[in-house]
Design a protein around this motif. Structure first.
Motif, short mmCIF file in Angstrom:
data_model
loop_
_atom_site.label_atom_id
_atom_site.label_comp_id
_atom_site.label_asym_id
_atom_site.label_seq_id
_atom_site.Cartn_x
_atom_site.Cartn_y
_atom_site.Cartn_z
N LEU A 2 0.83 -1.20 0.00
CA LEU A 2 0.00 0.00 0.00
C LEU A 2 0.86 1.25 0.00
O LEU A 2 1.79 1.39 0.79
N ILE A 3 0.55 2.11 -0.92
CA ILE A 3 1.36 3.31 -1.06
C ILE A 3 0.87 4.40 -0.11
O ILE A 3 -0.28 4.79 -0.15
N LYS A 5 1.23 8.15 0.64
CA LYS A 5 1.80 9.40 0.18
C LYS A 5 1.97 10.34 1.37
O LYS A 5 1.14 10.36 2.27
N LYS A 6 3.03 11.10 1.33
CA LYS A 6 3.34 12.00 2.43
C LYS A 6 2.24 13.03 2.63
O LYS A 6 1.68 13.56 1.69
N ASP A 8 0.50 16.36 3.10
CA ASP A 8 0.82 17.68 2.56
C ASP A 8 1.20 18.64 3.68
O ASP A 8 0.56 18.70 4.72
#
Lengths: 359, 359
Positions: A2-3, A5-6, A8
């Motif tokens: 599972l990716i 994402k950082k 924001d």
DNA sequence: TTGTATGCGTTATCAA
DNA sequence: TTGATAACGCATACAA
């Protein structure tokens, strides 16, 4: 796998990291109000290091503008539209606007009811996305009888944001219209062919029920009737594509005897030229083909196409500028594209072929 | 005349008009939670009457997704890109996503420094607009030596949202790549021409320093060296446009003697065919022209172009699907387009011309 | 010169 | 089943 994402980075974090309040950060971001050099530099440093960029969507919520324009058109693969997109993109970018592109034909939805109508749906999307303005090119608005539901939706949208339509003016539509010279181009090409001496002239391509086509056809008929014995078998309407020229020319020649044909655009012309070639006929020796609407690249065809430069791209520039004027509360100017030009190339032959009246 | 656009109607006003709280309105909007039929109908009535549509931007602020994808490419007027856009638009629409289009060439800015670099700027725009994912097609990433600043920005963006690049894989780039078969197409067209018996074969078009071009050229040279006396004067690189074929073919023939040319794509091929025609040479009788990359419409040219169908459009579909998979936390598949096909048409002649080895 | 507080339109949490 | 209320990220009015 599972990716993740950082998360924001936000103005708050910049605030913390730089030891300034969010207001101060906002001030340096927008270069508004006074900020001490000391703080400013600290903040700028953090911004640089964190690669922070303010969220346009949060900004939009406050400012009521998204710096985004919508472009709606039926078919991106059509060269006429592509030139316009290019121009619209270019001009918009110059004004700091990003483009949303909606290709209504791509949905392929059946036009059974208003809700499923891709064009109506496009207008809804525009409203939801809160773009600052919209450019609509062709489609339903080009029809002789514009769907009333569509028109209603269009007028409602236009109450919320400025809408510029690149098409011939429709009476009961309140949007801003940017249009081409209606009959000039057709007149130029027909008169050129008449002047060369041809008297058996046909008309090929274009969709019945579409205003530009009907208007061009009317102009064609008016002129041809003036100088020749007009036969309505010399007209064949189908559509705007290569295949329409290709298939259409054969049908047309089966219907009646012709030595010249005006195609609705260069693509149709090319299709016709190709089919004629296969049928063993040479353009322009055996029959001449002119076009009423220049597309890119047709100067490279063999033969190159004699056509009309409608300066379509200028419409794109005008459209965006009307939108910008509208944002600024400036009145819009009545807008027409540049005057069309006859572009003489090979497909209608040269003077030497026309010393005698061509029956 | 100052235009005052009507204030957007909000959930609050629906709430007031329907006598329900905003929460309840939100519930019917999203069909979440329980709402009495009575209230629901009242609310739906008001929504219908007011033509209310929830603001995507307010929604996005909360949900962290914009249901928007960005497409970045260098040149919308290029048929290769247009086919991709069309496909990307179509597939995205199916998944409920809207497209932002960024045409980096349109800015025309000098690439003096990183900040002014249109491609870097495009990536910044993407970040600001908070799109859910991005598709990047060609441009800087296609270069043999990718600009390090650009690459850095790209990798940073990719930490925040999934980025799919339609290009040959670049080693130190973390994005998802979707690519075409590298050498297959070129092999197919060169072997076809060799099989027809031609031995003096040139290569025309494509930009030096662009990986696809360099790779295709390498493959070309490898094959040609295998069967003929290779002469590096038989190669001319310039660019991908019509004019490059048009101008290039003449230069090439001045450099060396050829009876066959492989063009980088159909446009270059058409440009070459046209110039040869003007020079009094017939394709395919005097010289044959093949292409390594099919563009739309080249089956209508005279002669029609023998070429390679790279199935470019399938890349668009794959790209969007990789993005969607990424949103869902699914692993991405190693993606290649469909296998290229040789499309035999007229510009390389037919079997009958090849009974003897063509010097 | 800087910081606090409020609002933008929506959704979600939590009480009622 | 419904309604306050907080929160999303940012800009601004107002205080300090």
């Amino acid at each position: 796998m599972l990716i993740t994402k950082k998360h924001d980075i936000t103005i708050k974090e910049i605030s913390k990291l730089s030891g300034a309040s969010t207001s101060t950060v906002s001030r340096v971001l927008n270069e508004s109000g006074y900020v001490s050099t000391e703080k400013r530099q600290a903040i700028e440093k953090v911004i640089r290091e964190t690669n922070y960029r303010p969220s346009m969507i949060a900004r939009s919520l406050h400012s009521k503008q998204t710096k985004t324009l919508a472009v709606v058109l039926p078919d991106v693969s059509n060269p006429y539209f592509i030139g316009l997109i290019e121009e619209i993109e270019h001009v918009s970018e110059g004004y700091g606007y990003t483009l949303i592109l909606i290709n209504t034909m791509s949905t392929g939805a059946d036009k059974m009811n208003a809700v499923d109508d891709p064009e109506v749906k496009a207008l809804h999307t525009i409203q939801e996305k809160h773009v600052d303005g919209a450019v609509i090119i062709g489609g339903e608005i080009d029809h002789v009888n514009v769907d009333s539901q569509y028109l209603k939706t269009l007028n409602e949208l236009n109450k919320q944001i400025p809408v510029v339509i690149i098409a011939q003016k429709v009476e009961n539509c309140d949007c801003i219209f940017v249009q081409r010279h209606i009959n000039t181009g057709m007149r130029l090409i027909v008169q050129h062919i008449l002047s060369l001496g041809y008297r058996k002239i046909g008309f090929l391509g274009g969709k019945p029920g579409v205003r530009v086509t009907e208007q061009r056809l009317a102009e064609f008929e008016k002129l041809v009737k003036m100088y020749t014995d007009y036969d309505d078998k010399s007209v064949l309407l189908n559509d705007y594509y290569l295949k329409d020229g290709y298939q259409g020319i054969e049908k047309l020649l089966n219907q009646t005897d012709l030595n010249a044909v005006v195609a609705i655009n260069d693509r149709v012309a090319l299709g016709a030229v190709r089919r004629l070639h296969e049928m063993g006929m040479n353009v322009p020796k055996d029959i001449v083909i002119g076009s009423a609407d220049q597309f890119p690249d047709s100067d490279y065809y063999i033969p190159s196409i004699t056509t009309i430069n409608q300066h379509n791209n200028s419409l794109g520039k005008i459209a965006v500028e009307q939108l910008i004027r509208s944002f600024n509360g400036q009145p819009f100017l009545t807008a027409e594209s540049e005057f069309p030009d006859l572009v003489i190339r090979e497909s209608c032959g040269e003077k030497k072929y026309s010393n005698v009246l061509k029956k």
